[in-house]
Design an enzyme around this catalytic site. Structure first.
Site, mmCIF file in Angstrom:
data_model
loop_
_atom_site.group_PDB
_atom_site.id
_atom_site.type_symbol
_atom_site.label_atom_id
_atom_site.label_comp_id
_atom_site.label_asym_id
_atom_site.label_seq_id
_atom_site.Cartn_x
_atom_site.Cartn_y
_atom_site.Cartn_z
ATOM 1 N N GLU A 51 -0.055 3.797 19.129
ATOM 2 C CA GLU A 51 1.397 3.625 18.163
ATOM 3 C C GLU A 51 1.223 3.723 16.700
ATOM 4 O O GLU A 51 2.059 3.997 16.027
ATOM 5 C CB GLU A 51 2.255 2.876 18.775
ATOM 6 C CG GLU A 51 2.737 2.823 20.308
ATOM 7 C CD GLU A 51 1.744 2.352 21.435
ATOM 8 O OE1 GLU A 51 0.676 2.001 20.880
ATOM 9 O OE2 GLU A 51 2.040 2.478 22.487
ATOM 10 N N PHE A 113 8.146 -10.367 31.300
ATOM 11 C CA PHE A 113 6.907 -9.536 31.233
ATOM 12 C C PHE A 113 6.968 -8.450 30.007
ATOM 13 O O PHE A 113 7.945 -7.977 29.698
ATOM 14 C CB PHE A 113 6.714 -8.607 32.343
ATOM 15 C CG PHE A 113 5.715 -7.744 32.464
ATOM 16 C CD1 PHE A 113 4.359 -8.128 32.130
ATOM 17 C CD2 PHE A 113 5.857 -6.221 32.496
ATOM 18 C CE1 PHE A 113 3.262 -7.059 31.870
ATOM 19 C CE2 PHE A 113 4.919 -5.139 32.352
ATOM 20 C CZ PHE A 113 3.702 -5.673 32.273
ATOM 21 N N GLN A 114 6.088 -8.839 29.033
ATOM 22 C CA GLN A 114 5.937 -7.899 27.945
ATOM 23 C C GLN A 114 7.309 -8.165 26.821
ATOM 24 O O GLN A 114 7.596 -7.640 26.054
ATOM 25 C CB GLN A 114 6.203 -6.430 28.157
ATOM 26 C CG GLN A 114 5.036 -5.772 28.892
ATOM 27 C CD GLN A 114 4.945 -4.376 29.178
ATOM 28 O OE1 GLN A 114 5.765 -3.763 29.204
ATOM 29 N NE2 GLN A 114 3.767 -3.716 29.154
ATOM 30 N N VAL A 383 -7.926 3.927 2.599
ATOM 31 C CA VAL A 383 -8.029 3.025 1.681
ATOM 32 C C VAL A 383 -9.439 2.611 1.991
ATOM 33 O O VAL A 383 -10.110 2.337 2.767
ATOM 34 C CB VAL A 383 -7.109 1.916 2.172
ATOM 35 C CG1 VAL A 383 -7.463 0.308 1.410
ATOM 36 C CG2 VAL A 383 -5.681 2.150 1.760
ATOM 37 N N PHE A 468 -16.064 -0.785 -0.023
ATOM 38 C CA PHE A 468 -15.164 -1.146 -1.048
ATOM 39 C C PHE A 468 -15.054 -2.710 -1.154
ATOM 40 O O PHE A 468 -14.961 -3.508 -2.050
ATOM 41 C CB PHE A 468 -13.597 -0.570 -0.763
ATOM 42 C CG PHE A 468 -12.750 -0.669 -1.957
ATOM 43 C CD1 PHE A 468 -12.786 0.130 -3.224
ATOM 44 C CD2 PHE A 468 -11.892 -1.796 -2.172
ATOM 45 C CE1 PHE A 468 -11.784 -0.022 -4.035
ATOM 46 C CE2 PHE A 468 -11.226 -1.858 -3.292
ATOM 47 C CZ PHE A 468 -11.371 -0.848 -4.432
HETATM 48 C C1 LIG Z 1 -7.741 0.596 -2.934
HETATM 49 C C2 LIG Z 1 -6.612 1.170 -3.761
HETATM 50 C C3 LIG Z 1 -6.949 1.004 -5.157
HETATM 51 C C4 LIG Z 1 -5.547 1.438 -5.988
HETATM 52 N N1 LIG Z 1 -6.044 1.225 -7.377
HETATM 53 C C5 LIG Z 1 -5.126 1.852 -8.140
HETATM 54 C C6 LIG Z 1 -5.286 2.173 -9.409
HETATM 55 O O1 LIG Z 1 -6.367 1.818 -10.020
HETATM 56 N N2 LIG Z 1 -4.336 2.557 -10.202
HETATM 57 C C7 LIG Z 1 -3.002 2.975 -9.644
HETATM 58 O O2 LIG Z 1 -2.355 3.483 -10.488
HETATM 59 N N3 LIG Z 1 -2.796 2.746 -8.450
HETATM 60 C C8 LIG Z 1 -3.767 2.351 -7.667
HETATM 61 N N4 LIG Z 1 -3.512 1.988 -6.291
HETATM 62 C C9 LIG Z 1 -2.274 2.464 -5.927
HETATM 63 C C10 LIG Z 1 -1.174 1.202 -6.121
HETATM 64 O O3 LIG Z 1 -1.291 0.273 -5.509
HETATM 65 C C11 LIG Z 1 0.256 1.886 -6.166
HETATM 66 O O4 LIG Z 1 0.514 2.252 -4.822
HETATM 67 C C12 LIG Z 1 0.603 2.833 -7.169
HETATM 68 O O5 LIG Z 1 0.073 2.581 -8.411
HETATM 69 C C13 LIG Z 1 2.173 2.917 -7.122
HETATM 70 O O6 LIG Z 1 2.310 4.394 -7.675
HETATM 71 P P1 LIG Z 1 3.827 4.644 -8.241
HETATM 72 O O7 LIG Z 1 4.366 3.736 -8.996
HETATM 73 O O8 LIG Z 1 3.656 6.242 -8.535
HETATM 74 O O9 LIG Z 1 4.647 4.704 -7.024
HETATM 75 P P2 LIG Z 1 5.712 3.806 -6.302
HETATM 76 O O10 LIG Z 1 5.082 2.421 -6.272
HETATM 77 O O11 LIG Z 1 6.042 4.175 -4.944
HETATM 78 O O12 LIG Z 1 6.927 3.527 -7.169
HETATM 79 C C14 LIG Z 1 7.757 4.485 -7.361
HETATM 80 C C15 LIG Z 1 9.056 4.244 -8.327
HETATM 81 O O13 LIG Z 1 9.832 5.204 -8.607
HETATM 82 C C16 LIG Z 1 11.268 4.926 -8.368
HETATM 83 N N5 LIG Z 1 11.848 6.274 -7.860
HETATM 84 C C17 LIG Z 1 11.909 7.003 -6.691
HETATM 85 N N6 LIG Z 1 12.543 7.877 -6.961
HETATM 86 C C18 LIG Z 1 13.042 7.886 -8.258
HETATM 87 C C19 LIG Z 1 13.643 8.987 -8.884
HETATM 88 N N7 LIG Z 1 14.031 10.010 -8.481
HETATM 89 N N8 LIG Z 1 13.964 8.555 -10.362
HETATM 90 C C20 LIG Z 1 13.717 7.419 -10.798
HETATM 91 N N9 LIG Z 1 13.008 6.459 -10.183
HETATM 92 C C21 LIG Z 1 12.739 6.723 -8.691
HETATM 93 C C22 LIG Z 1 11.103 3.798 -7.238
HETATM 94 O O14 LIG Z 1 12.261 3.110 -7.046
HETATM 95 C C23 LIG Z 1 9.841 3.074 -7.460
HETATM 96 O O15 LIG Z 1 10.160 2.012 -8.460
HETATM 97 C C24 LIG Z 1 -4.574 1.777 -5.507
HETATM 98 C C25 LIG Z 1 -4.549 1.681 -4.191
HETATM 99 C C26 LIG Z 1 -5.448 1.322 -3.239
HETATM 100 C C27 LIG Z 1 -5.086 1.499 -1.777
HETATM 101 C C1 LIG Z 2 -6.382 -3.092 8.204
HETATM 102 C C2 LIG Z 2 -6.931 -3.237 7.076
HETATM 103 N N1 LIG Z 2 -8.098 -4.307 7.203
HETATM 104 C C3 LIG Z 2 -9.150 -4.507 6.235
HETATM 105 C C4 LIG Z 2 -8.642 -4.119 5.028
HETATM 106 C C5 LIG Z 2 -9.673 -4.626 3.952
HETATM 107 N N2 LIG Z 2 -10.595 -3.590 3.505
HETATM 108 C C6 LIG Z 2 -9.877 -2.579 2.209
HETATM 109 S S1 LIG Z 2 -11.068 -1.511 1.854
HETATM 110 C C7 LIG Z 2 -12.057 -1.915 3.350
HETATM 111 C C8 LIG Z 2 -13.222 -1.009 3.542
HETATM 112 C C9 LIG Z 2 -13.017 0.275 4.131
HETATM 113 O O1 LIG Z 2 -14.228 0.633 4.388
HETATM 114 P P1 LIG Z 2 -14.668 2.200 4.935
HETATM 115 O O2 LIG Z 2 -13.347 2.679 5.485
HETATM 116 O O3 LIG Z 2 -15.657 2.619 5.395
HETATM 117 O O4 LIG Z 2 -14.550 2.945 3.396
HETATM 118 P P2 LIG Z 2 -15.699 2.573 2.308
HETATM 119 O O5 LIG Z 2 -15.040 1.764 1.349
HETATM 120 O O6 LIG Z 2 -16.907 2.157 2.568
HETATM 121 O O7 LIG Z 2 -15.891 4.019 1.671
HETATM 122 C C10 LIG Z 2 -11.590 -2.971 4.089
HETATM 123 C C11 LIG Z 2 -12.196 -3.803 5.147
HETATM 124 C C12 LIG Z 2 -7.577 -3.380 4.573
HETATM 125 N N3 LIG Z 2 -7.307 -2.920 3.560
HETATM 126 N N4 LIG Z 2 -6.734 -2.979 5.880
#
Ligand SMILES: Cc1cc2nc3c(=O)[nH]c(=O)nc-3n(C[C@H](O)[C@H](O)[C@H](O)COP(=O)(O)OP(=O)(O)OC[C@H]3O[C@@H](n4cnc5c(N)ncnc54)[C@H](O)[C@@H]3O)c2cc1C
Ligand SMILES: Cc1ncc(C[n+]2csc(CCOP(=O)(O)OP(=O)(O)O)c2C)c(N)n1
Ligand SMILES: [Mg+2]
Length: 575
Positions: A51, A113-114, A383, A468
Site C-alpha cells: 500500500e 480483529f485488525q 532519497v 548517503f
Molecule cells: C537527500 C536530500 C537532500 C536535499 N538537499 C537539498 C538541497 O541541497 N537544496 C535544495 O534546494 N533542496 C534540497 N532538498 C529538497 C528540500 O528538502 C526541499 O524539498 C526543497 O528545497 C523544497 O523546494 P521548493 O521550495 O521548490 O518546494 P516546496 O517546499 O514545495 O515549496 C513550494 C512553496 O511554493 C508555494 N506555492 C505553491 N504554489 C504557489 C503559487 N502558485 N504561487 C506562489 N506560491 C506557491 C507553497 O505554498 C510553498 O511555500 C533535499 C532533499 C533530499 C531528500
Molecule cells: C524510510 C527511510 N529510512 C531511512 C532513511 C535514512 N536514509 C536516508 S538516505 C539513506 C540511504 C539510502 O541508500 P540507497 O538507497 O542505497 O542510496 P545511496 O545513498 O546508497 O545511493 C537512508 C538510510 C530515510 N530517509 N527513509
C-alpha cells in the site's frame, strides 16, 4: 433501477469527477469498493503489492497532472501501510484522497480483529480525515474530502467501514458538479507598489524561486531581466525554473552549487518566490528579504522577513512587471553567472567514464541518461545519492518532469512514483533512479511492473551501501556502521520477475545498456556498479562543528567532485 450501495455511489462520484484509477491492495473491508469497480471501466483498479507504493504512486499522479489521485487500503494493517506515502503526498502538497477501509462498524471500539482508528492515525498527514458511519453521509463527506484535498493541496482520508460500504445509499448522485475554481491571487495595489519600490531601489537583487513558480516561467524570466537578478532555485523548483533561463545560477543547499549559495549570500535584496526551502543556514543575514507565496502561513517560516506578500506567482509578477524599472547595473548578475559557469564546468568534467576502467562514477551514468532520455521523459530519484545526481546532472527543458521525496525525505520513493507516472502517462518514457537500499525497501513492486504492463526503466545505483548515510556518518566523525548492503544480482532478479535485466560493470557498458533499456518496449532494470566512496570525508569540517548535527545543519555545499564538502563558512567568494 436498483438502488446503489454506498460503495457504488463512491465509485460513481470519483468517476464523474474524472478520477481515472485507484491504486491499492484489496481486502475484505474494501470488497464493496473493488466490486463496484469491477463492473465499470473507470476508475481502474491498479493492483500493487504494497500500500505504501499505492500512496506514492497516487502522489506522483497528482504531482504530474495537478488532479486529484486516489489510493486505498483495507482495514487496519492495509491502510496503515499507506501512511508513509501519504505523508510524502501531504508534505509535497499534492491532492490525494485515501480510502481507508474500516472494520465492521458495530465492532468499532471493541478491540476487534485488525482494529485501528484511521481518524487518529492519519490526522497528522491530512487536511481532512473523517469516518463515514452511516449511508446518509455519502456523498457529502466524500465530496468535502475531495474538495479539501484539491483546494488546500494535500491529503484527505475517509475511513469507511466495510458494512457501511455495502448498505443502500440514500443519495444516488454526486452533489457537486462545478469545475475546479482557478482564482487569481494577488497582493493589493498598494502592496504591489511597495514591492516595486523596494526592488527599484536596489542594484544587487537575487531571486530565489521554488515549486510555486510552476506555470510562471515567462513572468519570472522577465522580472529577472528587469532586475538584472540571478535566479537560484530550490530543488522542487528545478523542473519549472532551470530551463531556458539565462539567469540560472543553480541550486543552493548541501546538494547545490557554490554559485547558488553565493548569489544568495551576497545580494542586497533577496526575492523569494514560491519556495519553502527548509534549511535556515543558507539564507543571508543582512539582506532585505522579500517573500511572495500563495499561502500566508508560509511567510517568514524559514528566515527573517522584511516584506511578505500573499499571491500566486503568475498574477503577482504580471502586476509587478509594469512597475519595475530596468536595473542598469549588471555586476552582480555577471559575477553570479560567471561563478555558475565555473561550477557547472567543474561538475560536467567529473561526469566522465574511462573506457573499461572501474569503478563507474554515478555522475557519468546520469549524464549519459540525460543525453539519451526522451525530451518529455519523467524521472524519479530515490532519497540518498540518486537525489544528488538528479539535481546536478538531469537537464530539465519544460517538458521533462522530475519527482522525488524532496520534502518528506523518504527512501524507496522512486520506483512507486515511477509507477504512478507510467500509469498516468502510458506513452511517456519513465525512468526511476533507484538506490540499492531504496529499491530493496519496496522491491515487491518490481513484480507489479509486468503485471500492470508498465514499461518503467529502473537504474539501480549499486554501491552496496546506504551511501548517503555513510557520508553523514563520516561527516559527523562517526565510524560507518549498519550501512553495508549484501546485495543480490538485481538484474537476474529483474529477469526472474519478467523484466529486461542488464548489468553495467564498466563505464563503456553504460551507454549501450542504457540505450538498450530505453528502447525496450517493456520494463527494464539496469544495475550499474558504481563506486561506493564517491562521496567521502569532508576535509575542512571539524568534529566539533559536526557533533550532534547532520550534514543538513551545516553551512556547506558538497563539492562537485563529490569528494569533499565545500565549507562555505570558510571559503571566499568566487575563488
Ligand atoms: C537527500 C536530500 C537532500 C536535499 N538537499 C537539498 C538541497 O541541497 N537544496 C535544495 O534546494 N533542496 C534540497 N532538498 C529538497 C528540500 O528538502 C526541499 O524539498 C526543497 O528545497 C523544497 O523546494 P521548493 O521550495 O521548490 O518546494 P516546496 O517546499 O514545495 O515549496 C513550494 C512553496 O511554493 C508555494 N506555492 C505553491 N504554489 C504557489 C503559487 N502558485 N504561487 C506562489 N506560491 C506557491 C507553497 O505554498 C510553498 O511555500 C533535499 C532533499 C533530499 C531528500
Ligand atoms: C524510510 C527511510 N529510512 C531511512 C532513511 C535514512 N536514509 C536516508 S538516505 C539513506 C540511504 C539510502 O541508500 P540507497 O538507497 O542505497 O542510496 P545511496 O545513498 O546508497 O545511493 C537512508 C538510510 C530515510 N530517509 N527513509
Ligand atoms: Mg546504496
Amino acid at each position: 433501477m436498483a438502488k446503489k450501495n454506498v460503495a457504488e455511489l463512491l465509485v460513481d462520484v470519483l468517476a464523474e469527477s474524472g478520477v481515472r484509477q485507484i491504486y491499492g491492495v484489496s481486502g475484505d473491508s474494501l470488497n464493496g469498493i473493488t466490486d463496484a469497480m469491477r463492473r465499470r471501466e473507470q476508475p481502474r483498479w491498479i493492483h500493487v503489492r504494497h500500500e505504501e507504493t499505492a500512496a506514492f504512486a497516487a502522489g506522483a499522479e497528482a504531482h504530474l497532472t495537478g488532479q486529484l489521485a486516489v489510493c486505498a487500503g483495507s482495514c487496519g494493517p492495509g491502510n496503515l501501510h499507506l501512511i508513509n506515502g501519504l505523508y510524502d503526498c501531504h508534505r509535497s502538497r499534492v491532492p490525494v484522497l485515501a480510502i481507508a477501509a474500516q472494520i465492521p462498524s458495530p465492532e468499532i471500539g471493541s478491540g476487534y480483529f485488525q482494529e485501528t482508528h484511521p481518524e487518529h492515525l492519519f490526522a497528522q498527514c491530512s487536511h481532512y480525515c473523517e469516518l463515514v458511519s452511516q449511508p446518509e453521509q455519502m456523498p457529502r463527506v466524500l465530496e468535502i474530502a475531495m474538495q479539501t484535498a484539491l483546494s488546500r493541496r494535500g491529503v484527505s482520508v475517509i475511513a469507511l467501514p466495510g458494512d457501511v460500504a455495502l448498505r443502500d445509499a440514500v443519495e444516488q448522485q454526486p452533489r457537486l458538479r462545478f469545475s475546479e475554481p482557478k482564482p487569481k491571487v494577488c497582493p493589493s495595489d498598494d502592496e504591489i507598489t511597495m514591492l516595486a519600490q523596494v526592488l527599484n531601489q536596489s542594484r544587487k537583487i537575487t531571486i530565489f524561486g521554488g515549486a510555486g513558480c510552476a506555470g510562471a516561467h515567462a513572468e519570472l524570466i522577465e522580472v529577472a531581466r528587469k532586475l538584472n537578478a540571478p535566479i537560484v532555485h530550490a530543488m522542487r523548483g528545478k523542473e519549472f525554473i532551470e530551463y531556458d533561463n539565462p539567469f540560472d545560477v543553480g541550486m543552493t543547499g548541501l546538494l547545490g552549487f557554490s554559485s547558488g549559495y553565493h548569489a544568495m549570500m551576497n545580494c542586497e535584496v533577496l526575492l523569494m518566490i514560491g519556495t519553502d526551502f527548509p534549511y535556515q543556514q543558507f539564507f543571508p543575514k543582512d539582506a532585505t528579504i522579500i517573500q511572495i507565496d500563495l499561502r500566508g502561513e508560509q511567510l517568514g517560516r524559514r528566515t527573517k522577513l522584511d516584506y511578505g506578500f500573499i499571491g500566486d506567482t503568475k498574477t503577482t509578477l504580471q502586476e509587478l512587471l509594469p512597475k519595475l524599472e530596468q536595473n542598469k547595473n549588471d555586476e552582480h548578475l555577471k559575477a553570479s553567472l560567471e561563478h555558475y559557469q565555473k561550477a557547472r564546468k567543474g561538475l560536467d568534467e567529473l561526469a566522465s567514464g574511462d573506457g573499461n576502467r572501474k569503478p563507474i562514477h554515478p555522475q557519468y551514468v546520469v549524464r549519459v541518461l540525460d543525453e539519451l532520455a526522451a525530451k518529455d521523459a519523467i524521472f524519479s530519484c530515490d532519497v540518498g545519492t540518486p537525489t544528488i545526481w538528479a539535481a546536478r546532472y538531469l537537464t530539465m527543458n519544460g517538458q521533462r518532469r522530475l519527482m522525488g521525496s524532496f520534502n518528506h525525505g523518504s527512501m524507496a520513493n522512486a520506483l512507486p512514483q515511477a509507477m504512478g507516472a507510467q500509469v498516468s502517462y502510458p506513452g511517456r518514457q519513465v525512468v526511476s533512479l533507484s538506490g540499492d537500499g531504496g529499491l530493496a525497501m519496496l522491491m515487491g513492486d518490481l513484480l507489479s511492473l509486468r503485471q500492470l504492463g508498465l514499461p518503467v526503466k529502473i537504474i539501480v545505483f549499486k554501491n552496496d551501501s546506504l551511501a548517503f548515510v555513510e557520508l553523514e556518518m563520516k561527516g559527523a566523525g562517526i565510524l560507518d556502521f549498519g550501512t553495508d548492503l549484501h546485495n543480490p544480482d538485481f538484474a537476474k532478479m529483474a529477469e526472474a520477475a519478467g523484466l529486461m535485466g542488464l548489468t553495467a560493470d564498466t563505464p563503456d557498458q553504460v551507454r549501450p545498456m542504457l540505450t538498450q533499456a530505453l528502447q525496450h518496449d517493456g520494463p527494464a532494470l539496469i544495475e550499474v556498479r558504481v563506486s561506493r566512496q564517491e562521496l567521502s570525508m569532508p576535509p575542512t569540517i571539524t568534529l566539533e562543528q559536526m557533533t550532534g548535527f547532520s550534514l543538513f545543519m551545516l553551512k556547506a555545499v558538497l563539492s562537485g567532485r563529490g569528494d569533499e564538502i565545500i565549507d562555505l563558512a570558510r571559503t571566499n567568494l568566487f575563488r
